[in-house]
Design a protein around this motif. Sequence first.
Motif, mmCIF file in Angstrom:
data_model
loop_
_atom_site.group_PDB
_atom_site.id
_atom_site.type_symbol
_atom_site.label_atom_id
_atom_site.label_comp_id
_atom_site.label_asym_id
_atom_site.label_seq_id
_atom_site.Cartn_x
_atom_site.Cartn_y
_atom_site.Cartn_z
ATOM 1 N N ASN A 76 0.835 -1.203 0.000
ATOM 2 C CA ASN A 76 0.000 0.000 0.000
ATOM 3 C C ASN A 76 0.870 1.254 0.000
ATOM 4 O O ASN A 76 0.604 2.213 -0.734
ATOM 5 C CB ASN A 76 -0.913 -0.006 1.217
ATOM 6 C CG ASN A 76 -1.737 1.257 1.347
ATOM 7 O OD1 ASN A 76 -2.687 1.486 0.610
ATOM 8 N ND2 ASN A 76 -1.384 2.106 2.294
ATOM 9 N N MET A 77 1.938 1.252 0.813
ATOM 10 C CA MET A 77 2.847 2.388 0.843
ATOM 11 C C MET A 77 3.570 2.547 -0.493
ATOM 12 O O MET A 77 3.786 3.667 -0.970
ATOM 13 C CB MET A 77 3.855 2.227 1.981
ATOM 14 C CG MET A 77 4.927 3.324 2.037
ATOM 15 S SD MET A 77 4.248 5.018 2.066
ATOM 16 C CE MET A 77 3.484 5.043 3.686
ATOM 17 N N THR A 78 3.928 1.440 -1.113
ATOM 18 C CA THR A 78 4.585 1.501 -2.418
ATOM 19 C C THR A 78 3.675 2.170 -3.443
ATOM 20 O O THR A 78 4.118 2.996 -4.242
ATOM 21 C CB THR A 78 4.957 0.088 -2.894
ATOM 22 O OG1 THR A 78 5.864 -0.497 -1.961
ATOM 23 C CG2 THR A 78 5.630 0.132 -4.264
ATOM 24 N N GLU A 79 2.398 1.822 -3.416
ATOM 25 C CA GLU A 79 1.439 2.446 -4.331
ATOM 26 C C GLU A 79 1.326 3.946 -4.079
ATOM 27 O O GLU A 79 1.223 4.744 -5.019
ATOM 28 C CB GLU A 79 0.077 1.778 -4.183
ATOM 29 C CG GLU A 79 0.033 0.341 -4.676
ATOM 30 C CD GLU A 79 -1.284 -0.341 -4.364
ATOM 31 O OE1 GLU A 79 -2.203 0.343 -3.852
ATOM 32 O OE2 GLU A 79 -1.410 -1.561 -4.620
ATOM 33 N N LEU A 80 1.353 4.346 -2.807
ATOM 34 C CA LEU A 80 1.296 5.773 -2.484
ATOM 35 C C LEU A 80 2.540 6.499 -2.975
ATOM 36 O O LEU A 80 2.456 7.628 -3.480
ATOM 37 C CB LEU A 80 1.140 5.959 -0.970
ATOM 38 C CG LEU A 80 -0.179 5.480 -0.356
ATOM 39 C CD1 LEU A 80 -0.153 5.628 1.159
ATOM 40 C CD2 LEU A 80 -1.357 6.247 -0.952
ATOM 41 N N LEU A 81 3.700 5.860 -2.841
ATOM 42 C CA LEU A 81 4.944 6.463 -3.331
ATOM 43 C C LEU A 81 4.913 6.612 -4.839
ATOM 44 O O LEU A 81 5.347 7.635 -5.390
ATOM 45 C CB LEU A 81 6.141 5.606 -2.915
ATOM 46 C CG LEU A 81 6.574 5.672 -1.456
ATOM 47 C CD1 LEU A 81 7.669 4.650 -1.182
ATOM 48 C CD2 LEU A 81 7.058 7.075 -1.095
ATOM 49 N N GLU A 82 4.403 5.595 -5.520
ATOM 50 C CA GLU A 82 4.339 5.652 -6.983
ATOM 51 C C GLU A 82 3.389 6.745 -7.460
ATOM 52 O O GLU A 82 3.598 7.344 -8.517
ATOM 53 C CB GLU A 82 3.902 4.297 -7.530
ATOM 54 C CG GLU A 82 4.952 3.200 -7.388
ATOM 55 C CD GLU A 82 4.465 1.854 -7.858
ATOM 56 O OE1 GLU A 82 5.266 1.087 -8.404
ATOM 57 O OE2 GLU A 82 3.258 1.555 -7.672
ATOM 58 N N ALA A 83 2.356 7.005 -6.678
ATOM 59 C CA ALA A 83 1.378 8.021 -7.062
ATOM 60 C C ALA A 83 1.791 9.426 -6.659
ATOM 61 O O ALA A 83 1.256 10.412 -7.174
ATOM 62 C CB ALA A 83 0.021 7.693 -6.426
ATOM 63 N N ALA A 84 2.756 9.536 -5.742
ATOM 64 C CA ALA A 84 3.179 10.852 -5.239
ATOM 65 C C ALA A 84 4.056 11.563 -6.260
ATOM 66 O O ALA A 84 4.764 10.933 -7.048
ATOM 67 C CB ALA A 84 3.928 10.695 -3.929
ATOM 68 N N ASP A 85 4.004 12.876 -6.219
ATOM 69 C CA ASP A 85 4.844 13.702 -7.084
ATOM 70 C C ASP A 85 5.764 14.527 -6.186
ATOM 71 O O ASP A 85 5.319 15.449 -5.518
ATOM 72 C CB ASP A 85 3.983 14.617 -7.954
ATOM 73 C CG ASP A 85 4.809 15.413 -8.960
ATOM 74 O OD1 ASP A 85 6.041 15.186 -9.026
ATOM 75 O OD2 ASP A 85 4.235 16.247 -9.669
ATOM 76 N N PHE A 86 7.038 14.170 -6.181
ATOM 77 C CA PHE A 86 7.996 14.861 -5.324
ATOM 78 C C PHE A 86 8.752 15.962 -6.070
ATOM 79 O O PHE A 86 9.660 16.566 -5.512
ATOM 80 C CB PHE A 86 9.007 13.858 -4.757
ATOM 81 C CG PHE A 86 8.404 12.878 -3.794
ATOM 82 C CD1 PHE A 86 8.077 13.265 -2.508
ATOM 83 C CD2 PHE A 86 8.139 11.576 -4.184
ATOM 84 C CE1 PHE A 86 7.509 12.368 -1.617
ATOM 85 C CE2 PHE A 86 7.574 10.671 -3.305
ATOM 86 C CZ PHE A 86 7.255 11.063 -2.018
#
Length: 214
Positions: A76-86
């Motif tokens: 779930n955290m990996t999916e959030l990281l992939e969706a985040a724009d840093f």
Amino acid sequence: MSGATSDTLSAQGTRLNKRGIESRRRLLAAAIDTLAEEGPAGARANLIAKRAGVTWGTIQHQFADTDGVWAAVFDNMTELLEAADFAPSGTPTSLHERVSVLIRRQWDGYARPAARAVENLRLALPRDQETLDRDFPRTAAAVARMTEVWQATWVELFSDLPVSDVTLRRLRILIPAAMRGLRLEADMPGHHDPEEGVRGLVDAVAAYLEADAS
């Protein structure tokens, strides 16, 4: 099973119906909330089942065992990281601005239950990699996937700069550790302004990258 993903399949590999998918998501949400609120002690399947109002058999059907639950939390955290724009919006941007956006978005993310759940779960899992691989193989694989995505994010953000892999690796380790320290400091009594700490971290990281790129 063509086209099916992990959140639409049971632990036995059968396709979940709408009710089953909702049950799986509710269990995952309960696991995340329990870990976020209870700390490392929340890494117990019976607490998660109680919070979700289900039996251990339901968890087994959805995730097989606790290893499957923990793997889902990390995925779930990996999916959030992939969706985040840093990355900052617009170009060109200064190195300092790039670092500022990266750190501040991470800082905001650390306040979310999913991030706290992952941190607490990491504290509850075996420290030794060999033991983790043996006792929680699915979780170990999920941690590796999350780490790979995080590393790729850094490479992409600074790919146009002559920054060494060693420097980026050190910062990937340093920044989350520094943020955990700032979060802990902010929760302690006294006159501590975490915002000043975040500014200092941004300045220090930008200076470090500039020195390496020069």
